[in-house]
Structure formats: C-alpha cells, structure tokens
Design an enzyme around this catalytic site. Sequence first.
Site, short mmCIF file in Angstrom:
data_model
loop_
_atom_site.label_atom_id
_atom_site.label_comp_id
_atom_site.label_asym_id
_atom_site.label_seq_id
_atom_site.Cartn_x
_atom_site.Cartn_y
_atom_site.Cartn_z
CB VAL A 41 52.87 26.01 24.68
CG1 VAL A 41 53.15 26.66 23.45
CG2 VAL A 41 52.75 24.29 24.13
CE1 TYR B 165 50.12 13.92 19.34
CE2 TYR B 165 48.04 12.42 18.40
CZ TYR B 165 49.04 13.49 18.24
OH TYR B 165 49.03 14.72 16.65
P1 NAP Z 1 57.98 17.79 15.58
O1 NAP Z 1 58.03 18.08 14.27
O2 NAP Z 1 57.42 17.27 16.46
O3 NAP Z 1 56.74 19.45 15.99
C1 NAP Z 1 56.89 19.83 16.98
C2 NAP Z 1 56.42 20.99 17.40
O4 NAP Z 1 56.79 21.18 18.96
C3 NAP Z 1 58.45 21.88 17.17
O5 NAP Z 1 57.86 22.80 17.06
C4 NAP Z 1 58.53 21.82 18.72
O6 NAP Z 1 59.65 22.71 19.39
C5 NAP Z 1 57.19 22.37 19.52
N1 NAP Z 1 57.36 21.78 20.83
C6 NAP Z 1 57.10 20.80 21.46
N2 NAP Z 1 57.26 20.98 23.23
C7 NAP Z 1 56.14 22.54 23.06
C8 NAP Z 1 56.59 23.44 24.38
N3 NAP Z 1 56.27 22.13 25.61
N4 NAP Z 1 56.41 24.36 23.97
C9 NAP Z 1 56.27 25.02 22.59
N5 NAP Z 1 56.55 24.82 21.80
C10 NAP Z 1 56.89 22.83 21.77
O7 NAP Z 1 55.96 17.66 14.71
P2 NAP Z 1 55.19 17.63 14.14
O8 NAP Z 1 54.26 16.58 13.56
O9 NAP Z 1 54.48 18.74 13.12
O10 NAP Z 1 53.57 18.27 14.56
C11 NAP Z 1 52.91 19.04 15.06
C12 NAP Z 1 51.32 19.56 15.44
O11 NAP Z 1 50.51 18.82 14.56
C13 NAP Z 1 51.39 18.65 16.63
O12 NAP Z 1 50.07 19.77 17.76
C14 NAP Z 1 51.05 17.46 16.23
O13 NAP Z 1 49.94 16.19 17.39
C15 NAP Z 1 49.68 17.61 15.25
N6 NAP Z 1 50.20 16.62 14.06
C16 NAP Z 1 50.93 16.10 13.14
C17 NAP Z 1 50.37 15.14 12.62
C18 NAP Z 1 51.84 14.14 11.85
O14 NAP Z 1 51.36 13.54 11.39
N7 NAP Z 1 52.77 14.57 11.37
C19 NAP Z 1 49.25 14.46 12.55
C20 NAP Z 1 48.39 14.65 13.51
C21 NAP Z 1 48.35 16.17 13.88
P3 NAP Z 1 61.10 22.17 19.52
O15 NAP Z 1 61.58 22.40 18.74
O16 NAP Z 1 61.66 23.61 20.20
O17 NAP Z 1 60.81 21.09 21.13
#
Ligand code: NAP
Length: 273
Positions: A72, A171
């Site tokens: 992205v 972040y």
């Molecule tokens: P996650 O399980 O690590 O998933 C991250 C996703 O982002 C994966 O599908 C990964 O794809 C994708 N990604 C990473 N770099 C990318 C790129 N350059 N282009 C396209 N896709 C990319 O993390 P998550 O916890 O589900 O997080 C999802 C969102 O929620 C993030 O924006 C995070 O900041 C936000 N968030 C999470 C939490 C939490 O507690 N988990 C809290 C607040 C906010 P690949 O595996 O294919 O690389």
Amino acid sequence: MTLNNTCEPILKGQRALVTGASSGIGSAIAKALAMAGAKVVINYAGGADRAQAVVEAIQAGGGEAMAIRADVSREDEVEAMFAQTIATWGSIDILINNAGLQKDAPLVEMSLAEWQKVLDINLTGQFLCSRAAAREFLQRGVVPELSNVAGKIICISSVHDIIPWAGHVNYATSKGGVSMMMKTMAQELAPRRIRVNAISPGAIKTPINTAAWMTPEAEAELLKLIPARRVGEPDDIARATVWLASDDSDYVTGVTLYVDGGMTLYPGFDQGG
Ligand code: NAP
C-alpha cells in the site's frame, strides 16, 4: 423513520477492498463484510497463503472474494490493485484502510528507515488507497440500489491517535496523522456524497501485539489499562466496521469510533485522582 424489514444482507451487491486482510483485524473485517453481502478484495503484501485462506473461508460460506497483492505504500501497486478490482467487479463501494505495522524503538535509537517505513505504510498507504477509491466513487456517483452514498472509506487507526506511546513515536505519529487525514477527507468529500470515518481499536488479540497478551503475566498487566477487563477480539472491530460501511450509519461522517473496552477513559483515574 424507515426500517429495513427485508431479510436482504445489509451490504448486498457492494464491492469492498480491505487492505492488509491476510491477518488479524483485516481478515475478520473481510469475512464480516462478506457475511453482510459484499464482494471483498483481500489485499496483502507478503502473506499470499494466508490471503488465499481468507478467500477460501469466504467462498466456503457462499461469499465472493479475490486476493490481490499490493504494497500500500507503493503508488504504482495501489493504482494497479484498484484497476484490477474495477476491471473485475465493475466498480468499488467500500474501502477499509487497515494495513499497518509497528517498528518499535526508543526515540534516540530509532533509525530514519524505521520512522519512514511506518509512516509510508500506516499513513501514506491510507492516503494512496483513499485517493484511488475517491476518484472511482466520484466518477461513478451514487447508485441508489446499492447505497445512499457514492462510497464509504473507513480508516483503521488506533487509540494511539490520542494516547501518546513511549517507544513507538513512529507508530503513534502515523495514527495521529490518520486521524486528521480522515477528518479532512470527510469534510472535503461529504458534499460529494462520500462518507469517511475511522475506527480506533484498543488492544486486540492479533499477531501485531502477541507479546502484550501471550503470557498470563503480560495479559494481567494489559488488563489494568482496559476498564472492560478483557482484551478485544478482531470480531469486535469487524462488527463496528460493518455498521460504519452500511447505510445504517448514513448520517455519520468524520468521526472516530473508539472500540477499546474503555482504554481511552484514563483508567489510571478509576480510584479518584
Ligand atoms: P497484523 O495481524 O499484523 O496484520 C497486518 C496486516 O497488514 C497483514 O495482513 C499484512 O499483510 C498487512 N500489511 C503490512 N504491510 C503491508 C503493506 N505494505 N501493504 C499491504 N499490506 C500490508 O495486524 P493487526 O493487529 O490485524 O492490525 C491491523 C490494523 O489495526 C493496523 O493498522 C494496526 O495498526 C491496527 N491496530 C491494531 C491493534 C491491535 O491491538 N491489534 C490496535 C490498534 C490498531 P502481509 O501479512 O501480507 O504482510
């Protein structure tokens, strides 16, 4: 007041693109949108097998999905992903800006590369995808059979768009940027019948933050920050996303919905202060 008293799925016929849908929150959102009747693009960067598994799970439930690889943060790859989506399904109605990552370090040890990578993916990635989606929404306009508006954009932010986070300056800054970008896009696009909102998750059990909840000791520490006294699940975010993507939230634009079990309620003050 009009009630939707048909049994039609709430997003029937709509086409959604979820970035970072191969894991965690994005995968749960993609499945929930599909259950609500949308066709869904499962975007991923490196996890082709995991993206394919999400596609197959949606298909097994009778839904429609396809996986598209695109970083992205790369303008050419984002443009190609939207072109493929529109060529395949005719247009797009819903964008979920979810892809994100952490590269943690204390300020004085953080490299420029670690700073830049997080800003590029978490903030610039949301800009590039929002711009591509908005261009399509504007050139196509409202299709009343599908939705009251020409398109919906939902930015997945974080409670760290308002809670400072030592050791994570890249972040927290990226998420603060998402918050202002979302509100500015919402203001600019509302007269053109496009809604833009954000969801800010608290602590959700996904691979991004395993260390924070994997052991009982770590989870007990984490729960001190969560008045609801449970760590969130990806489905908590997915349910809120379906509502924000549907006409049930038709008069909602430019807001951030905190789905955080109360993490933003200053839990340190719960015994007075
Ligand atoms: P996650 O399980 O690590 O998933 C991250 C996703 O982002 C994966 O599908 C990964 O794809 C994708 N990604 C990473 N770099 C990318 C790129 N350059 N282009 C396209 N896709 C990319 O993390 P998550 O916890 O589900 O997080 C999802 C969102 O929620 C993030 O924006 C995070 O900041 C936000 N968030 C999470 C939490 C939490 O507690 N988990 C809290 C607040 C906010 P690949 O595996 O294919 O690389």
